[in-house]
Design an enzyme around this catalytic site. Structure first.
Site, PDB file in Angstrom:
ATOM      1  N   HIS A   1       0.815  -1.220   0.000  1.00  8.62           N
ATOM      2  CA  HIS A   1       0.000   0.000   0.000  1.00  8.62           C
ATOM      3  C   HIS A   1       0.851   1.275   0.000  1.00  8.62           C
ATOM      4  O   HIS A   1       0.409   2.334  -0.472  1.00  8.62           O
ATOM      5  CB  HIS A   1      -0.923  -0.005   1.220  1.00  8.62           C
ATOM      6  CG  HIS A   1      -2.173   0.799   1.045  1.00  8.62           C
ATOM      7  ND1 HIS A   1      -2.216   1.963   0.302  1.00  8.62           N
ATOM      8  CD2 HIS A   1      -3.434   0.625   1.517  1.00  8.62           C
ATOM      9  CE1 HIS A   1      -3.442   2.454   0.330  1.00  8.62           C
ATOM     10  NE2 HIS A   1      -4.204   1.678   1.047  1.00  8.62           N
TER      11      HIS A   1
ATOM     12  N   ASP B   1      -7.619  -1.987 -20.039  1.00  5.69           N
ATOM     13  CA  ASP B   1      -7.909  -2.791 -21.229  1.00  5.69           C
ATOM     14  C   ASP B   1      -6.621  -3.446 -21.726  1.00  5.69           C
ATOM     15  O   ASP B   1      -5.715  -2.763 -22.191  1.00  5.69           O
ATOM     16  CB  ASP B   1      -8.509  -1.884 -22.307  1.00  5.69           C
ATOM     17  CG  ASP B   1      -8.833  -2.605 -23.595  1.00  5.69           C
ATOM     18  OD1 ASP B   1      -8.581  -3.818 -23.694  1.00  5.69           O
ATOM     19  OD2 ASP B   1      -9.339  -1.932 -24.524  1.00  5.69           O
TER      20      ASP B   1
END
Length: 442
Positions: free
Chosen positions: A162, A382
């Site tokens: 993180h 994508d």
């Protein structure tokens, strides 16, 4: 025991591509990126996302592995390692990220079948895990697995430290991986990781109060996760009622969070004192508020708290709960003001008249944290055949009661909510409260 198996290749290290044109922005290989107060607040704890793609691409394992290497040339800190001590930061060492290719013995729809528990059952098979928590300085900041399915679909599993990035930052990085896989170079968004000293950070007391402890990083294990759908009919009714503060239309997030907060609290009401705290937590992206540069992918979030007692949450109308959530959102700028430190780390809970008294005390069971991934951009990553058909999140590293609101293609019946954590004895009651609330608004 399920018959589904996932066979993984041996782990490989993917380093920044030397063939990729040198990134036009800093930091570059060999530099050290200092940690902002937001990075330090996040702590070195892992986050795991699963991106499912139902349309095939050519050789997904090799395609994503190559584009990952190219993306690391633009995002040098992602291939680096943490350095703690007085000079805490990320060293752009180029040591790389861990990568595994895998094959599953089923098609993607079988794995995602909600009636059988969904992909959450197989998160350990679809993504890599760190050997220990919190993450160690020597660990890669990013672990990647690409799993191919018999139907041609695939799942991209990413686990990251993180400290390296928040959700918006990781979504930006994965969009860059996708663009490079599709032949778009350089990525359309120029990455920025240095924190400008002119940009305000968290005041020291607030940064300390927001930082998670290693002992609280993982919730209790005697909880069950529920995957539910909040119907659009219920959400639309709440929004149409103009129930938020000041009569303004509430957002989808506010409506969903209020529904979950009320139902989960009512489900456990018989087992707790109605005067006990039942706080709601949610993260807020501060990029626009602090003036962070476009393309900044480090941490820039805080956790906001909405305080209320169990009795208040259980008995209040949904509109009143939406109002409390909106009030907390309006108070987010207060966390950047040094004067906000008055001994109460409850940013946003202050000023709520029904909650006089000492700061909220969190236990392992009374917190509900609502995290929405709907607008961060993960579904827009994508890899060559369109965006992700589903985005899933592993809630393990967070506090109990964490939920995600991931997008899912082909579903228009409502907002899909995964990993709502409740005690096993409260599961049926939670589902019953949700059903009653939905029926009352039809």
């Amino acid at each position: 025991m399920s018959s589904i198996t996932v066979l993984k290749s041996s782990p490989a290290i993917v380093v920044p591509s030397e063939a990729e044109p040198e990134a036009a922005v800093a930091p570059k290989a060999g530099e050290t990126v200092g940690l902002s107060s937001f990075d330090k607040r996040a702590g070195p704890f892992p986050v795991t996302m699963l991106l499912a793609y139902d349309r095939p691409i050519h050789e997904p394992v090799e395609t994503i592995k190559r584009s990952l290497s190219r993306a690391l040339a633009h995002y040098q800190p992602m291939a680096g390692r943490l350095s703690n001590g007085d000079d805490a930061g990320i060293v752009c060492s180029g040591e790389g990220v861990l990568f595994v290719g895998a094959r599953a013995s089923c098609d993607l729809e079988e794995l995602l079948d909600d009636q059988k528990g969904g992909a959450a059952r197989f998160v350990k098979d679809l993504a890599l895990s760190y050997p220990s928590e919190p993450c160690r300085e020597s660990d890669p900041l990013l672990l990647v697995q690409v799993t191919e399915f018999t139907c041609g679909g695939f799942v991209l599993g990413v686990t990251w430290n993180h400290v390296a990035a928040d959700g918006a930052g990781m979504a930006q990085f994965l969009q860059a991986v996708g663009e490079l896989a599709r032949g778009v170079s350089p990525p359309s968004v120029s990455p920025v990781r240095h924190w400008d000293d002119s940009i305000p950070g968290l005041p020291a007391p607030m940064a300390t109060a927001q930082k998670p402890s290693s002992s609280a990083a993982r919730g209790p294990q005697d909880m069950v996760r529920l995957d539910v759908t909040i119907p659009w009919s219920l959400i639309s009714d709440i929004r149409a009622a103009g129930v938020s503060a000041g009569g303004k239309p509430c957002t989808v997030f506010e409506a969903v969070a209020a529904v979950l907060w009320k139902c989960r609290t009512r489900a456990s009401l018989s087992a707790v004192d109605p005067r006990s705290p039942a706080p709601l937590l949610f993260p807020c992206n501060l990029r626009a508020l602090v003036g962070a540069s476009a393309g900044y992918y480090g941490n820039c979030t805080v956790v906001q708290v909405v305080s209320a007692t169990t009795g208040v949450v259980a008995d209040s109308a949904i509109g009143d709960l939406v109002g409390l959530i909106r009030l907390a959102k309006e108070k987010v700028p207060d966390v950047l003001r040094p004067s906000s430190d008055d001994g109460n780390s409850n940013g946003g809970g202050r000023g709520q008249e029904q909650e006089e008294g000492p700061p909220v005390q969190f236990t392992m069971y009374n917190v509900l944290a609502v995290l929405s991934w709907r607008n961060l951009g993960f579904e827009a990553a994508d890899m060559g055949s369109g965006g992700a058909s589903r985005v899933m999140w592993d809630a393990d590293p967070m506090a109990p009661g964490c939920v995600a609101c991931p997008p899912r293609k082909g579903r228009d019946d409502g907002v899909s909510v995964s990993s709502i954590c409740v005690k096993p004895e409260h599961a049926d009651a939670f589902l019953g409260e949700l059903a009653k609330l939905t029926a009352s608004n039809n």
